[in-house]
Motif scaffolding. Structure first.
Motif, short mmCIF file in Angstrom:
data_model
loop_
_atom_site.label_atom_id
_atom_site.label_comp_id
_atom_site.label_asym_id
_atom_site.label_seq_id
_atom_site.Cartn_x
_atom_site.Cartn_y
_atom_site.Cartn_z
N PHE A 259 -2.48 -6.44 -22.98
CA PHE A 259 -3.49 -6.26 -24.05
C PHE A 259 -2.80 -6.00 -25.39
O PHE A 259 -1.74 -5.40 -25.45
N GLY A 260 -3.47 -6.46 -26.45
CA GLY A 260 -2.97 -6.25 -27.80
C GLY A 260 -1.98 -7.33 -28.19
O GLY A 260 -1.49 -8.10 -27.35
N HIS A 261 -1.70 -7.40 -29.47
CA HIS A 261 -0.75 -8.40 -29.95
C HIS A 261 -0.24 -8.00 -31.32
O HIS A 261 -0.97 -7.40 -32.11
N ALA A 262 1.02 -8.36 -31.59
CA ALA A 262 1.61 -8.00 -32.89
C ALA A 262 1.00 -8.79 -34.05
O ALA A 262 0.99 -8.31 -35.18
N ILE A 263 0.49 -9.97 -33.80
CA ILE A 263 -0.03 -10.82 -34.89
C ILE A 263 -1.54 -11.04 -34.79
O ILE A 263 -2.25 -10.86 -35.78
N TYR A 264 -2.04 -11.45 -33.64
CA TYR A 264 -3.48 -11.69 -33.51
C TYR A 264 -4.23 -10.37 -33.66
O TYR A 264 -3.78 -9.32 -33.17
N LYS A 265 -5.39 -10.47 -34.30
CA LYS A 265 -6.17 -9.25 -34.55
C LYS A 265 -7.38 -9.15 -33.64
O LYS A 265 -7.75 -8.07 -33.18
N GLU A 266 -8.02 -10.27 -33.36
CA GLU A 266 -9.28 -10.22 -32.60
C GLU A 266 -9.22 -10.89 -31.25
O GLU A 266 -9.96 -10.55 -30.34
N SER A 267 -8.37 -11.89 -31.12
CA SER A 267 -8.23 -12.55 -29.82
C SER A 267 -6.96 -13.40 -29.84
O SER A 267 -6.45 -13.74 -30.90
N ASP A 268 -6.50 -13.69 -28.63
CA ASP A 268 -5.35 -14.58 -28.47
C ASP A 268 -5.94 -15.91 -27.99
O ASP A 268 -6.58 -15.95 -26.92
N PRO A 269 -5.78 -16.99 -28.75
CA PRO A 269 -6.47 -18.25 -28.39
C PRO A 269 -6.06 -18.78 -27.02
O PRO A 269 -6.79 -19.58 -26.43
N ARG A 270 -4.90 -18.37 -26.52
CA ARG A 270 -4.45 -18.84 -25.20
C ARG A 270 -5.25 -18.18 -24.09
O ARG A 270 -5.34 -18.71 -22.98
N ASN A 271 -5.82 -16.99 -24.39
CA ASN A 271 -6.51 -16.24 -23.33
C ASN A 271 -7.73 -16.96 -22.79
O ASN A 271 -7.91 -17.05 -21.57
N GLU A 272 -8.56 -17.49 -23.69
CA GLU A 272 -9.80 -18.14 -23.21
C GLU A 272 -9.47 -19.30 -22.27
O GLU A 272 -10.21 -19.58 -21.32
N VAL A 273 -8.34 -19.96 -22.54
CA VAL A 273 -7.97 -21.12 -21.71
C VAL A 273 -7.52 -20.67 -20.33
O VAL A 273 -8.06 -21.12 -19.31
N ILE A 274 -6.59 -19.75 -20.28
CA ILE A 274 -6.06 -19.36 -18.96
C ILE A 274 -7.10 -18.55 -18.18
O ILE A 274 -7.16 -18.62 -16.95
N LYS A 275 -7.95 -17.82 -18.91
CA LYS A 275 -9.01 -17.06 -18.23
C LYS A 275 -9.94 -18.01 -17.46
O LYS A 275 -10.32 -17.74 -16.31
N GLY A 276 -10.29 -19.12 -18.08
CA GLY A 276 -11.15 -20.12 -17.43
C GLY A 276 -10.52 -20.66 -16.16
O GLY A 276 -11.17 -20.79 -15.11
N TRP A 277 -9.22 -20.93 -16.23
CA TRP A 277 -8.54 -21.45 -15.04
C TRP A 277 -8.37 -20.36 -13.98
O TRP A 277 -8.45 -20.65 -12.76
N ALA A 278 -8.15 -19.13 -14.40
CA ALA A 278 -8.02 -18.03 -13.43
C ALA A 278 -9.33 -17.89 -12.65
O ALA A 278 -9.34 -17.67 -11.43
N LYS A 279 -10.44 -18.03 -13.35
CA LYS A 279 -11.76 -17.94 -12.69
C LYS A 279 -11.92 -19.07 -11.66
O LYS A 279 -12.38 -18.85 -10.53
N GLN A 280 -11.52 -20.27 -12.07
CA GLN A 280 -11.63 -21.41 -11.15
C GLN A 280 -10.77 -21.19 -9.90
O GLN A 280 -11.19 -21.47 -8.78
#
Ligand SMILES: CCC(=O)SCCNC(=O)CCNC(=O)[C@H](O)C(C)(C)COP(=O)(O)OP(=O)(O)OC[C@H]1O[C@@H](n2cnc3c(N)ncnc32)[C@H](O)[C@@H]1OP(=O)(O)O
Ligand SMILES: O=C([O-])CC(=O)C(=O)O
Length: 375
Positions: A259-280
């Motif tokens: 959790f958290g990131h040095a640069i991103y403030k609200e979300s990490d764009p990679r998360n939505e992608v891998i989260k979808g595949w993790a669910k599948q």
């Protein structure tokens, strides 16, 4: 949509430390781009080898160029015998990131980069052999098997899964590995890439730059977070328990890995992608614990701290559902990020000045030396 944070203070945060044409991170809009392409588009429609080619050779390949590139990589997958012998001597208790670091370094003694005009060929060779370095050592030390380091798998991700499990991977698992390798490939001046560039700026060789970068990636505040996230998720038997324990951890001011990131403030764009595949993958595996626990942690972190999952968090469960042992999670990151590291090394070499910042001195005032007999 991810925005750039307002950054200041320690950790060189917010300082521009050089130029790059390779990626943008956290800029308004796409969030993460590789040479101008949105990472989400690449993860949806490209192959990892296409992205590697884009980063290393400058443009997306044509079909003929991609076919030729994949054939080149496929033909270089086997390990030199001397490297296999070194890997067999590394204890079963070693962390696989130390194995990757050593494997890279040993290859540098067997097939050194004697001139910089071989930098792309040396990178392609490392890209081709990294899965075998990891799996040869793992299968030998954990299962007593000397594996065949080649396979007829078309892709690097499929090849890795084949060597690890000793059989052809499913189409879904090959697809997810492909996506994962794309998501992890490049991320501007993160700690490991900056390490590689500092090393390159001394005009050192490629293997030294990559070995140094592996050392930086290993830490739990960087690439090691995917393993630490898995260890956290696995502790809980239900979403309710996860939420209750997490609240206690936050109360104690524990760091929650993934959790958290040095640069991103609200979300990490990679998360939505891998989260979808993790669910599948969770659905395919009939999971009713791990994924709901991950979601409960995700929800609690947002509610309590306004902290979002970074690329590492859902990678943990995705890799787990593909039967990958937790300690191999960060080495997979190495197989991918090699492309970004090497591209940055090329960029640094093309316009080099040794990286040597200054320090603010906070020690004692200048004083008189006293010989040891008088102290
Ligand atoms: C995908 C590859 C990657 O390397 S992504 C990063 C992977 N690392 C992790 O997931 C490790 C956990 N996260 C962290 O340690 C930090 O968020 C990292 C990524 C190191 C960024 O640090 P930094 O830029 O200093 O964070 P910040 O200034 O935004 O911190 C603000 C306050 O929030 C806190 N915070 C931050 N992250 C967490 C966390 N994961 N769990 C609990 N608290 C966290 C910080 O401690 C800081 O609090 P405070 O203001 O000092 O009270
Ligand atoms: O950019 C960073 O600081 C860490 C990160 O997400 C990465 O290297 O992928």
């Amino acid at each position: 949509m991810a925005e750039a944070k307002v950054l200041s203070g320690a950790g060189l945060r917010g300082q521009v430390a050089g130029q790059t044409a390779l990626s943008t991170v956290g800029q308004a809009g796409a969030g993460l781009t590789y040479r101008g392409y949105d990472v989400r588009d690449l993860a949806k429609d490209a192959e990892f080898e296409e992205v590697a080619y884009l980063l290393l050779y400058g443009e997306l390949p044509s079909q003929a160029e991609l076919d030729e590139y994949k054939t080149k990589l496929k033909g270089q997958r086997d390990l030199p015998q001397a490297l296999k012998e070194v890997l067999e001597r590394i204890p079963v208790t070693a962390h696989p990131m130390d194995v990757m670091r050593t494997g890279c370094s040993v290859l540098g003694t067997l097939e050194p980069e004697l001139t910089f005009d071989t930098q792309r060929d040396k990178t392609d060779r490392l890209l081709a052999v990294f899965p075998a370095i990891m799996c040869y050592w793992y299968r030998f030390t954990h299962h007593g098997v000397r594996i065949n380091c080649t396979s007829d798998e078309d892709t690097l991700g499929g090849h890795f899964l084949h060597l690890l499990h000793g059989k052809k991977p499913s189409a879904l698992h090959v697809k997810v590995m492909n996506v994962s390798l794309i998501l992890y490939a490049e991320h501007e001046f993160n700690a490991s890439t900056f390490t590689a560039r500092v090393c390159a700026s001394t005009l050192s060789d490629l293997y030294s730059c990559v070995t140094a970068a592996i050392g930086s990636l290993r830490g739990p505040l960087h690439g090691g977070a995917n393993e630490a996230a898995m260890e956290l998720i696995e502790r809980f038997q239900s979403p309710q328990q996860a939420t209750a324990e997490l609240l206690k951890m936050l109360e104690r001011k524990d760091k929650i890995m993934g959790f958290g990131h040095a640069i991103y403030k609200e979300s990490d764009p990679r998360n939505e992608v891998i989260k979808g595949w993790a669910k599948q993958l969770a659905d395919e595996a009939g999971d009713s614990v791990l994924y709901p626990v991950s979601e409960a942690i995700d929800k609690t972190m947002w509610e309590q701290k306004r902290l979002f999952p970074n690329a590492d968090f859902y990678h943990a469960s995705a890799y787990h559902f593909m039967g990958i042992p937790t300690k191999l999670f960060t080495p997979i990151f190495v197989c991918s990020r090699l492309t970004g590291w090497a591209a940055h090394v090329f960029e640094q070499r093309a316009n080099n000045r040794i990286i040597r910042p200054s320090a603010e001195y906070v020690g004692v005032e200048q004083r008189q030396f006293v010989p040891i007999a008088q102290r």
